[in-house]
Design a protein around this motif. Structure first.
Motif, PDB file in Angstrom:
ATOM      1  N   VAL A 163       2.465  12.565   6.600  1.00 52.13           N
ATOM      2  CA  VAL A 163       1.316  13.454   6.425  1.00 52.13           C
ATOM      3  C   VAL A 163       1.124  13.717   4.936  1.00 52.13           C
ATOM      4  CG1 VAL A 163       0.263  15.663   7.047  1.00 52.13           C
ATOM      5  CG2 VAL A 163       1.819  14.524   8.663  1.00 52.13           C
ATOM      6  N   HIS A 164      -0.056  13.399   4.426  1.00 52.01           N
ATOM      7  CA  HIS A 164      -0.399  13.603   3.017  1.00 52.01           C
ATOM      8  C   HIS A 164      -1.562  14.600   2.967  1.00 52.01           C
ATOM      9  CE1 HIS A 164      -1.437  11.651  -1.148  1.00 52.01           C
ATOM     10  NE2 HIS A 164      -1.011  12.909  -1.240  1.00 52.01           N
ATOM     11  N   VAL A 165      -1.297  15.775   2.393  1.00 50.63           N
ATOM     12  CA  VAL A 165      -2.263  16.878   2.444  1.00 50.63           C
ATOM     13  C   VAL A 165      -2.801  17.175   1.054  1.00 50.63           C
ATOM     14  CG1 VAL A 165      -2.669  19.248   3.190  1.00 50.63           C
ATOM     15  CG2 VAL A 165      -0.949  17.854   4.357  1.00 50.63           C
ATOM     16  N   GLY A 166      -4.116  17.183   0.936  1.00 51.74           N
ATOM     17  CA  GLY A 166      -4.788  17.579  -0.292  1.00 51.74           C
ATOM     18  C   GLY A 166      -5.713  18.741  -0.013  1.00 51.74           C
ATOM     19  N   PRO A 167      -6.386  19.268  -1.022  1.00 53.20           N
ATOM     20  CA  PRO A 167      -7.253  20.426  -0.816  1.00 53.20           C
ATOM     21  C   PRO A 167      -8.454  20.148   0.080  1.00 53.20           C
ATOM     22  CG  PRO A 167      -7.497  19.549  -3.037  1.00 53.20           C
ATOM     23  CD  PRO A 167      -6.335  18.862  -2.430  1.00 53.20           C
ATOM     24  N   ASN A 168      -8.921  18.899   0.121  1.00 52.80           N
ATOM     25  CA  ASN A 168     -10.111  18.602   0.914  1.00 52.80           C
ATOM     26  C   ASN A 168      -9.937  17.439   1.884  1.00 52.80           C
ATOM     27  OD1 ASN A 168      -9.949  16.619  -0.990  1.00 52.80           O
ATOM     28  ND2 ASN A 168     -12.093  16.732  -1.628  1.00 52.80           N
ATOM     29  N   GLN A 169      -8.710  16.921   2.012  1.00 54.26           N
ATOM     30  CA  GLN A 169      -8.479  15.814   2.943  1.00 54.26           C
ATOM     31  C   GLN A 169      -7.015  15.767   3.367  1.00 54.26           C
ATOM     32  OE1 GLN A 169     -10.621  12.207   2.303  1.00 54.26           O
ATOM     33  NE2 GLN A 169      -8.957  10.889   3.004  1.00 54.26           N
ATOM     34  N   ILE A 170      -6.815  15.395   4.634  1.00 51.71           N
ATOM     35  CA  ILE A 170      -5.479  15.192   5.183  1.00 51.71           C
ATOM     36  C   ILE A 170      -5.407  13.765   5.706  1.00 51.71           C
ATOM     37  CG2 ILE A 170      -3.793  15.924   6.918  1.00 51.71           C
ATOM     38  CD1 ILE A 170      -5.207  18.663   6.904  1.00 51.71           C
ATOM     39  N   ASN A 171      -4.476  12.987   5.172  1.00 54.65           N
ATOM     40  CA  ASN A 171      -4.276  11.612   5.621  1.00 54.65           C
ATOM     41  C   ASN A 171      -2.990  11.521   6.429  1.00 54.65           C
ATOM     42  OD1 ASN A 171      -6.574  10.705   4.217  1.00 54.65           O
ATOM     43  ND2 ASN A 171      -5.406  10.372   2.350  1.00 54.65           N
ATOM     44  N   VAL A 172      -3.100  11.038   7.652  1.00 54.53           N
ATOM     45  CA  VAL A 172      -1.922  10.765   8.470  1.00 54.53           C
ATOM     46  C   VAL A 172      -1.687   9.266   8.433  1.00 54.53           C
ATOM     47  CG1 VAL A 172      -0.885  10.917  10.771  1.00 54.53           C
ATOM     48  CG2 VAL A 172      -2.312  12.780   9.921  1.00 54.53           C
ATOM     49  N   LEU A 173      -0.536   8.868   7.888  1.00 55.20           N
ATOM     50  CA  LEU A 173      -0.229   7.470   7.637  1.00 55.20           C
ATOM     51  C   LEU A 173       0.899   7.004   8.551  1.00 55.20           C
ATOM     52  CD1 LEU A 173       0.006   7.920   3.767  1.00 55.20           C
ATOM     53  CD2 LEU A 173      -2.037   7.256   5.037  1.00 55.20           C
ATOM     54  N   LYS A 174       0.982   5.701   8.747  1.00 52.10           N
ATOM     55  CA  LYS A 174       2.096   5.135   9.506  1.00 52.10           C
ATOM     56  C   LYS A 174       2.593   3.877   8.806  1.00 52.10           C
ATOM     57  CE  LYS A 174      -1.067   2.868  12.799  1.00 52.10           C
ATOM     58  NZ  LYS A 174      -1.436   2.737  14.243  1.00 52.10           N
ATOM     59  N   VAL A 175       3.894   3.639   8.971  1.00 48.71           N
ATOM     60  CA  VAL A 175       4.527   2.477   8.369  1.00 48.71           C
ATOM     61  C   VAL A 175       4.654   1.394   9.428  1.00 48.71           C
ATOM     62  CG1 VAL A 175       6.565   1.613   7.177  1.00 48.71           C
ATOM     63  CG2 VAL A 175       5.797   3.963   6.788  1.00 48.71           C
ATOM     64  N   GLU A 176       4.079   0.229   9.132  1.00 49.86           N
ATOM     65  CA  GLU A 176       4.107  -0.873  10.085  1.00 49.86           C
ATOM     66  C   GLU A 176       4.805  -2.086   9.475  1.00 49.86           C
ATOM     67  OE1 GLU A 176       0.052  -1.670  11.072  1.00 49.86           O
ATOM     68  OE2 GLU A 176      -0.013  -0.165  12.666  1.00 49.86           O
ATOM     69  N   ASN A 203       0.840  -1.203   0.000  1.00 40.53           N
ATOM     70  CA  ASN A 203       0.000   0.000   0.000  1.00 40.53           C
ATOM     71  C   ASN A 203       0.875   1.254   0.000  1.00 40.53           C
ATOM     72  OD1 ASN A 203      -2.529   1.326  -0.040  1.00 40.53           O
ATOM     73  ND2 ASN A 203      -2.456   1.661   2.177  1.00 40.53           N
ATOM     74  N   GLY A 204       2.073   1.114  -0.598  1.00 32.04           N
ATOM     75  CA  GLY A 204       3.043   2.212  -0.582  1.00 32.04           C
ATOM     76  C   GLY A 204       2.837   3.257  -1.650  1.00 32.04           C
ATOM     77  N   VAL A 205       1.924   3.036  -2.596  1.00 35.50           N
ATOM     78  CA  VAL A 205       1.619   4.053  -3.613  1.00 35.50           C
ATOM     79  C   VAL A 205       0.450   4.888  -3.113  1.00 35.50           C
ATOM     80  CG1 VAL A 205       0.941   4.487  -5.990  1.00 35.50           C
ATOM     81  CG2 VAL A 205       2.441   2.549  -5.453  1.00 35.50           C
ATOM     82  N   GLN A 206       0.728   6.144  -2.806  1.00 40.14           N
ATOM     83  CA  GLN A 206      -0.305   7.046  -2.294  1.00 40.14           C
ATOM     84  C   GLN A 206      -0.700   8.034  -3.384  1.00 40.14           C
ATOM     85  OE1 GLN A 206      -1.789   6.872   0.860  1.00 40.14           O
ATOM     86  NE2 GLN A 206      -0.675   4.911   0.904  1.00 40.14           N
TER      87      GLN A 206
END
Length: 525
Positions: free
Chosen positions: A372-385, A346-349
């Motif tokens: 932290v992946h920031v777009g105009p209408n959504q912010i995704n906070v991701l973690k690597v496990e 799931n490494g392709v964001q």
């Protein structure tokens, strides 16, 4: 490039606690925290009282009755800079402290010519647990680079000159960057215009250890050594990072380069002989000779091909983020293991958005290893496990979504009664919709400050919990937000600083301070 290191063993996964609220600790009221503080009910360590004070401050900031009020506005024809409670104007000539209820002038340096003006600067804090040779070394200072190649160390409180170093007359130095924050810094020259078949030197880098100010070395980036395609270079976290025109990024060990190619160790202020000339190191006109001369290409630690040389390292275990050069991959971000270059599961964001400004991604500055992946209408906070086997996987920690309606087929009735249907979808960063513009992290309070614009130039700062993404409150900005201007925002404890670059290089600075709104309490009484 973000923090990290290449060519070292991947560290074991670790758990990091952030801010005044550890995950295992229940939130307490301000009264309970103040009572505990007064009787000394803390853990037996030096930082307990400080963390308790931050717990109290965070509780106050997050209360519904707490607001932020504009207390100071400043306009300037030159860039305005902010760093750790200090506002710098007129090329760092004037310094204001933002710690007080209203910014106060700390010092004002004498006016100088364009040749003597400060081009760039870094604020240096005093190190902890070290005994330094001078008493002034134990106080914060400003490391300032002037247009005529002088490096000044100024008192951060008074602006008094503490130390001066003349760099060189062969290069034009313009940029100051941290190699390792608060430990070593790099002074970078502008790129030379190369004449074919004559010189091959592209730029020069000078490396210093700070407090006490010590020269580590000065080196050239030469096309004859690193290749004709070299376009830029920088030093960060002990790595020499060389970028090439075809999107290639190569990493080398600065320690290895220093050990192998240093001709002579130089000490600031001591007499030295170089190419038949004798002088004092760091004094005009002798300056600092090129005591590190790279004759052969050093051993390569790591290389990767990416779009626009955009390359970041971080996470636990270490990963890197790139956008591949292929056109079909534009707009996507690939998260790969630094150890074996394998793409994480799931490494392709890719953020599906239709906007004028593209989304952006970076490693979280809280040292949690998250992304932290920031777009105009959504912010995704991701973690690597860690996943099965040696492969890691990227999972979502939490997401923050903008509040908006999807107006795909909006219907408008004109004055004559004619019905007009809009058959196109609005842009995701349309000025009439709530749009995320900036994400700022307040490390001491463990809060995310998200600047979001609305209709008619209105702007809000949304405060979110850094661990869960839960919304806490909104803070309205008094000034309008023009999306065509360059904007930056800083959130530090009880202070918000908003700096914008308007038309014709006019700069505006707005300072907000935390205050308590007692209107509701008065109405209830």
């Amino acid at each position: 490039m973000s923090s990290g290191a290449a060519g070292i063993q991947t560290p074991a996964k670790r758990t990091v606690k952030h801010g005044p609220y550890p995950a295992s600790e229940k939130k307490r009221s301000v009264c309970h925290s103040l009572s505990s503080r007064s009787v000394g009910l803390f853990k037996n360590d030096a930082g307990a009282l400080y963390r308790e004070n931050l717990t109290v401050l965070r509780s106050l900031v997050c209360q519904d009755t707490t607001t932020f009020r504009n207390v100071w506005t400043k306009r300037s024809k030159s860039p305005i800079e902010y760093e750790k409670g200090r506002i710098y104007l007129e090329n760092y000539r004037c310094c204001y402290s933002s710690i007080a209820l209203k910014p106060e002038l700390l010092y004002e340096l004498p006016k100088c010519s364009k040749l003597e003006k400060i081009e760039d600067a870094l604020l240096c804090e005093c190190p902890l647990g070290e005994t330094l040779p001078k008493s002034s070394d134990h106080k914060p200072c400003l490391l300032a680079l002037t247009a005529n190649n002088w490096l000044y160390r100024l008192s951060a409180q008074t602006g008094a000159l503490l130390e001066s170093v003349y760099l060189s007359s062969q290069y034009k130095f313009r940029y100051l960057e941290w190699d390792v924050p608060q430990e070593t810094m790099v002074i970078k020259s502008v790129q030379k215009k190369l004449v074919p078949m004559t010189r091959h030197a592209l730029l020069c880098l000078a490396v210093f250890r700070v407090l006490p100010l010590t020269l580590l070395g000065m080196l050239e980036i030469n096309k004859r050594v690193f290749g004709k395609s070299v376009v830029d270079a920088m030093i960060s976290h002990g790595l020499l990072i060389v970028t090439h025109s075809m999107g290639l990024v190569r990493l080398y060990s600065l320690e290895h380069i220093t050990e192998q190619f240093m001709l002579k160790k130089l000490v600031l202020g001591e007499k030295s002989e170089w190419n038949g000339t004798t002088g004092l190191v760091g004094e005009a006109p002798f300056g600092i000779p090129l005591n590190i001369q790279i004759k052969d290409c050093p051993p390569l630690l790591f290389e990767v091909s990416c779009l626009e040389n955009a390359f970041q390292i971080g996470g636990f275990p270490y990963h890197y983020i790139i956008t591949p050069k292929q056109k079909r991959q534009k707009g996507s971000y690939h998260i790969c293991s630094l150890k074996d270059n394998k793409l994480a599961k799931n490494g392709v964001q890719f953020m599906e958005c239709c906007s004028l400004e593209s989304d952006w991604i970076y490693f979280h500055p809280d040292d949690s290893g998250r992304i932290v992946h920031v777009g105009p209408n959504q912010i995704n906070v991701l973690k690597v496990e860690e996943a099965q086997g040696s492969q890691c996987q990227v999972v979502q920690d939490f997401a923050i979504a903008a509040k908006r309606e999807n107006k795909v087929n909006a219907v408008t009735v004109t004055a004559s009664g004619r019905v007009v249907k809009t058959r196109f979808k609005q842009l995701d960063d349309d000025p009439d919709q709530e749009t995320f513009r900036i994400v700022e992290y307040e490390g001491e309070l463990d809060l995310l400050a998200v600047i979001q614009t609305e209709t008619e130039g209105k702007a809000l700062i949304g405060l979110y919990d850094n661990q869960t993404g839960a919304v806490i409150k909104d803070i309205a900005l008094a000034e309008s937000w023009d999306v065509t201007y360059s904007q930056v925002l800083f959130f530090e404890r009880d202070t918000i600083v908003h700096i914008e670059q308007a038309l014709n290089s006019n700069f505006n600075c707005y300072v907000y301070k935390m205050t308590r709104d007692t209107t509701d309490e008065k109405e209830q009484q």
